[in-house]
Design an enzyme around this catalytic site. Structure first.
Site, short mmCIF file in Angstrom:
data_model
loop_
_atom_site.label_atom_id
_atom_site.label_comp_id
_atom_site.label_asym_id
_atom_site.label_seq_id
_atom_site.Cartn_x
_atom_site.Cartn_y
_atom_site.Cartn_z
CG HIS A 1 1.34 1.33 -6.93
ND1 HIS A 1 3.13 1.36 -6.12
CD2 HIS A 1 1.47 2.22 -5.17
CE1 HIS A 1 3.02 1.58 -5.14
NE2 HIS A 1 2.65 1.86 -4.88
CD GLN B 1 4.48 9.59 4.36
OE1 GLN B 1 3.70 9.78 3.85
NE2 GLN B 1 4.00 7.83 3.91
P1 AMP Z 1 2.92 3.45 -1.08
O1 AMP Z 1 3.06 3.86 -2.56
O2 AMP Z 1 3.22 2.55 -0.16
O3 AMP Z 1 2.91 5.03 -0.16
O4 AMP Z 1 1.05 3.37 -1.47
C1 AMP Z 1 0.61 4.12 -2.13
C2 AMP Z 1 -1.33 3.47 -2.11
O5 AMP Z 1 -0.71 1.80 -2.94
C3 AMP Z 1 -1.47 3.31 -0.65
O6 AMP Z 1 -3.06 3.29 -0.54
C4 AMP Z 1 -1.52 1.71 -0.41
O7 AMP Z 1 -1.49 0.82 1.00
C5 AMP Z 1 -1.33 1.10 -1.85
N1 AMP Z 1 -0.43 -0.61 -1.95
C6 AMP Z 1 0.67 -0.44 -1.41
N2 AMP Z 1 1.09 -1.97 -1.77
C7 AMP Z 1 -0.01 -2.26 -1.46
C8 AMP Z 1 -0.58 -3.98 -2.05
N3 AMP Z 1 0.48 -4.99 -2.23
N4 AMP Z 1 -2.18 -4.02 -2.56
C9 AMP Z 1 -3.19 -2.74 -2.34
N5 AMP Z 1 -2.84 -2.38 -2.31
C10 AMP Z 1 -1.23 -1.03 -2.17
#
Ligand code: AMP
Length: 283
Positions: free
Chosen positions: A38, A62
């Site tokens: 993040h 979702q």
């Molecule tokens: P989430 O909190 O899982 O909904 O993720 C929020 C954003 O962070 C989304 O755009 C994810 O694709 C991105 N994200 C989550 N994990 C990673 C990672 N390991 N590397 C890069 N971006 C990430």
């Protein structure tokens, strides 16, 4: 000091004032339990935009699995401190009622076509519809110049690209690379739920994808995915949900590994009770 908003109207007033000053707005939507993945998006936004808004909202629409929603890690105070130290200007942490004032029923219907019918779309009924619903609502609130998302959620990026087209939005989607732990495990908020034994085995997911990448021209598509799947299933706590080789732009199945170009491998696996996803560009 980071500015924290729970309410849409106050956030919009702040963002509008920033825009009047001529400041560009970068936006990073998340579900919290923040990690370096993040933060890489926050950093990309900070580099490109004057003001960075991060939202933390665990979107109920979702989740196709009630237990996954209930057990999703929620640590808002820690997240706020992390965002503050990363220099993020704004945290938006709304309630469900604030995001969905007239209920969680979908307002829009989309035809995203094939890209939502396979892999995550096939395994998690309604998932991408819920993602599109929340991202649309959040984009209509924040109206950012740029939206930063991670390649970690490969299909999600494709869906949001289409959503922006549907919305005829001027927002630019910036896709950032996957950030991994030193053993290769893609960082994820759900990794927090792994026991020590599960965590130790979980790197097999990215190892199996890397194995496919390294041996892509040496085996048939069926053998590649069968062997990678076996590598995962041999571990005591791990079970493959899917591993699929697909065209990186259309998600059509790859037929011939000797000649295919523009290939991504997409995978999901259970590690203990936790379902993890990962992907890798193969060629
Ligand atoms: P989430 O909190 O899982 O909904 O993720 C929020 C954003 O962070 C989304 O755009 C994810 O694709 C991105 N994200 C989550 N994990 C990673 C990672 N390991 N590397 C890069 N971006 C990430």
């Amino acid at each position: 000091m980071i500015k924290v908003f729970q309410e849409v109207e106050a956030l919009r007033a702040y963002i509008n004032a920033q825009k009047v000053e001529g400041n560009s707005v970068g936006y990073v939507p998340t579900m919290g339990a923040l990690h370096e993945g993040h933060l890489s998006l926050i950093n990309a936004s900070k580099k490109a935009c004057d003001i960075t808004v991060c939202s933390i909202f665990v979107n109920p629409t979702q989740f196709d699995n009630a237990e996954d929603l209930e057990k999703y890690p929620r640590i808002l105070d820690d997240d706020q401190a992390l965002l503050e130290s990363a220099g993020c200007e704004v945290l938006f942490a709304p309630s469900v009622a604030e995001v969905y004032p007239s209920g969680t029923a979908a307002k829009h219907e989309y035809d995203f076509g094939y890209i939502v019918k396979v892999c995550e779309g096939a395994s998690r009924t309604g998932h991408f519809e819920g993602v599109a619903q929340v991202v649309r609502r959040l984009l209509e609130i924040v109206e950012p110049h740029s939206l930063f998302m991670g390649q970690k959620d490969y299909q999600q990026c494709m869906v949001i690209n289409k959503l922006l087209e549907y919305m005829q939005s001027d927002t630019e989607l910036v896709i950032c690379p996957i950030i991994r732990e030193t053993d290769g495990l893609a960082m994820s908020s759900r990794n927090r739920r792994l026991s020590e034994a599960e965590r130790a085995e979980s790197a097999i997911l990215s190892e199996s994808l890397r194995w496919i990448k390294n041996h892509f021209r040496d085996y048939s598509v069926n053998d590649l995915t069968a062997i990678a799947s076996m590598m995962i299933n041999k571990r005591k706590h791990c079970k493959t949900d899917y591993i699929e080789l697909r065209h990186s732009k259309t998600l059509e199945m790859i037929e011939d590994s000797a000649t295919a170009d523009q290939v991504v491998v997409l995978a999901a696996a259970y590690v203990g009770p936790v379902r993890l996803i990962d992907n890798m560009i193969v060629v």
